[in-house]
Write an enzyme that holds these catalytic residues in place. Structure first.
Site, mmCIF file in Angstrom:
data_model
loop_
_atom_site.group_PDB
_atom_site.id
_atom_site.type_symbol
_atom_site.label_atom_id
_atom_site.label_comp_id
_atom_site.label_asym_id
_atom_site.label_seq_id
_atom_site.Cartn_x
_atom_site.Cartn_y
_atom_site.Cartn_z
ATOM 1 N N ASP A 1 -33.896 -16.580 -41.433
ATOM 2 C CA ASP A 1 -35.344 -16.703 -40.850
ATOM 3 C C ASP A 1 -36.456 -17.584 -41.551
ATOM 4 O OD1 ASP A 1 -34.058 -15.071 -38.836
ATOM 5 O OD2 ASP A 1 -35.137 -13.284 -39.362
ATOM 6 N N HIS B 1 -27.780 -11.310 -41.841
ATOM 7 C CA HIS B 1 -27.466 -12.178 -40.366
ATOM 8 C C HIS B 1 -25.986 -12.374 -40.138
ATOM 9 C CE1 HIS B 1 -31.641 -13.317 -40.119
ATOM 10 N NE2 HIS B 1 -31.330 -13.789 -39.158
ATOM 11 N N HIS C 1 -39.073 -14.960 -37.530
ATOM 12 C CA HIS C 1 -38.366 -13.385 -37.679
ATOM 13 C C HIS C 1 -39.201 -12.575 -36.637
ATOM 14 C CE1 HIS C 1 -37.061 -9.687 -39.465
ATOM 15 N NE2 HIS C 1 -37.975 -9.292 -39.577
ATOM 16 N N GLU D 1 -28.730 -19.275 -33.872
ATOM 17 C CA GLU D 1 -29.036 -19.147 -35.195
ATOM 18 C C GLU D 1 -27.852 -19.734 -36.138
ATOM 19 O OE1 GLU D 1 -32.544 -16.041 -36.815
ATOM 20 O OE2 GLU D 1 -30.546 -15.247 -36.020
ATOM 21 N N GLU E 1 -39.523 -9.592 -35.683
ATOM 22 C CA GLU E 1 -40.537 -8.496 -35.879
ATOM 23 C C GLU E 1 -41.735 -8.569 -36.737
ATOM 24 O OE1 GLU E 1 -37.248 -8.897 -36.403
ATOM 25 O OE2 GLU E 1 -36.210 -7.005 -36.242
ATOM 26 N N GLU F 1 -33.228 -11.009 -44.501
ATOM 27 C CA GLU F 1 -32.478 -9.896 -43.495
ATOM 28 C C GLU F 1 -31.053 -10.417 -43.527
ATOM 29 O OE1 GLU F 1 -33.631 -10.509 -39.564
ATOM 30 O OE2 GLU F 1 -33.899 -8.532 -39.102
ATOM 31 N N HIS G 1 -29.924 -12.552 -32.593
ATOM 32 C CA HIS G 1 -29.911 -12.126 -33.949
ATOM 33 C C HIS G 1 -28.604 -12.470 -34.689
ATOM 34 C CE1 HIS G 1 -30.537 -10.705 -37.924
ATOM 35 N NE2 HIS G 1 -29.614 -10.002 -37.770
HETATM 36 ZN ZN LIG Z 1 -32.630 -14.421 -37.631
#
Ligand SMILES: [Zn+2]
Length: 266
Positions: free
Chosen positions: A45, A36, A120, A182, A122, A34, A177
């Site tokens: 993630d 970032h 992650h 992170e 989701e 994904e 996010h």
């Molecule tokens: Zn992430």
């Protein structure tokens, strides 16, 4: 004493012995591919829960399964959305079946304790469903003593670390996010994958309380990051990682009676 913690790097006879004699917890990290933001790689993630799981397993003598490096579809309010180039996602059904099959296979080997470490946001309920379907199938096969923990690593942070990281107030985990946490953790774990010259300094995204489908991406910052990360540092990342590893280790001890062995991992 040094010995591997990664299931994939152990020969099958040694793995078989460890499963039978030591009854380890098998930790399954789950992530995503994904975007970032422009400053971080797309594997955040996956590599963050993997690194945390390996450090925990090195302390407790448990094992880490190969990471699931794809996850459920990115959502605008927690991952920027699934419209970004590079974000590569699974249908929920696919993720559910992967988790169900992997858990069932470890159970077939004799593993009876597992921990799913999600990186992650989701993925959450699809992991729950995969675990639930696996346990239902195992019960029908007469295996009723499998126990599985699901561990959201980011919650294991102390207030002192939070206050030091966000002196002006915490934006909330969904908006984190590709944000300060992170980015800091990646600067600590994999600095060569981070380009701070591209770190976004725009304000946090401002979303309504509702969701719309097809997804409305008009309020998603063009960078794909949902909050600023210019204040990220490797030192902050080290503090986060220390908190996470401590918290996750304590959780495994509490849930499964894992013992602190502090075995140096290979
Ligand atoms: Zn992430």
């Amino acid at each position: 004493m040094t010995r591997p913690v990664r299931v994939a790097e152990i020969d099958w006879t040694e793995y078989d012995r460890r499963v039978r004699e030591e009854r380890p917890v098998v930790i399954l990290p789950v992530g995503s591919l994904e975007q970032h933001g422009p400053h971080l790689p797309m594997n955040c993630d996956a590599v963050i829960p993997t690194a945390l799981s390996e450090r925990v397993a090195a302390r407790t003598g448990d094992l880490v399964a190969p990471t699931l490096c794809y996850g459920y579809k990115s959502q605008p309010k927690s991952g920027g959305g699934n419209h970004f180039t590079g974000t590569t996602s699974l249908d929920g059904e696919t993720l559910i079946r992967m988790v169900r099959d992997i858990v069932s296979e470890f159970a077939r080997h004799g593993v009876r304790r597992m921990a799913v470490v999600d990186g992650h946001y989701e993925n959450n309920m699809f992991l729950v469903e995969g675990i639930d379907l696996a346990l239902r199938g195992l019960r029908r096969d007469g295996i009723d003593d499998m126990r599985i923990a699901k561990i959201p690593y980011w919650e294991y942070v102390t207030q002192e670390t939070m206050d030091a990281a966000w002196p002006e107030g915490f934006p909330g985990w969904p908006l984190e996010h590709a944000g300060l946490m992170e980015t800091s953790v990646m600067l600590h774990l994999h600095p060569h994958l981070v380009d701070m010259s591209k770190a976004p300094d725009h304000p946090p995204a401002d979303f309504p309380l509702y969701d719309i489908y097809p997804t409305d991406t008009s309020r998603v910052p063009w960078t794909g990051a949902l909050s600023p990360s210019v204040a990220a540092t490797a030192e902050k990342g080290e503090r986060f990682v220390a908190d996470y590893v401590d918290g996750m280790t304590d959780a495994l001890i509490e849930i499964f009676g894992s013992r602190r062995q502090d075995i140096a991992a290979e």
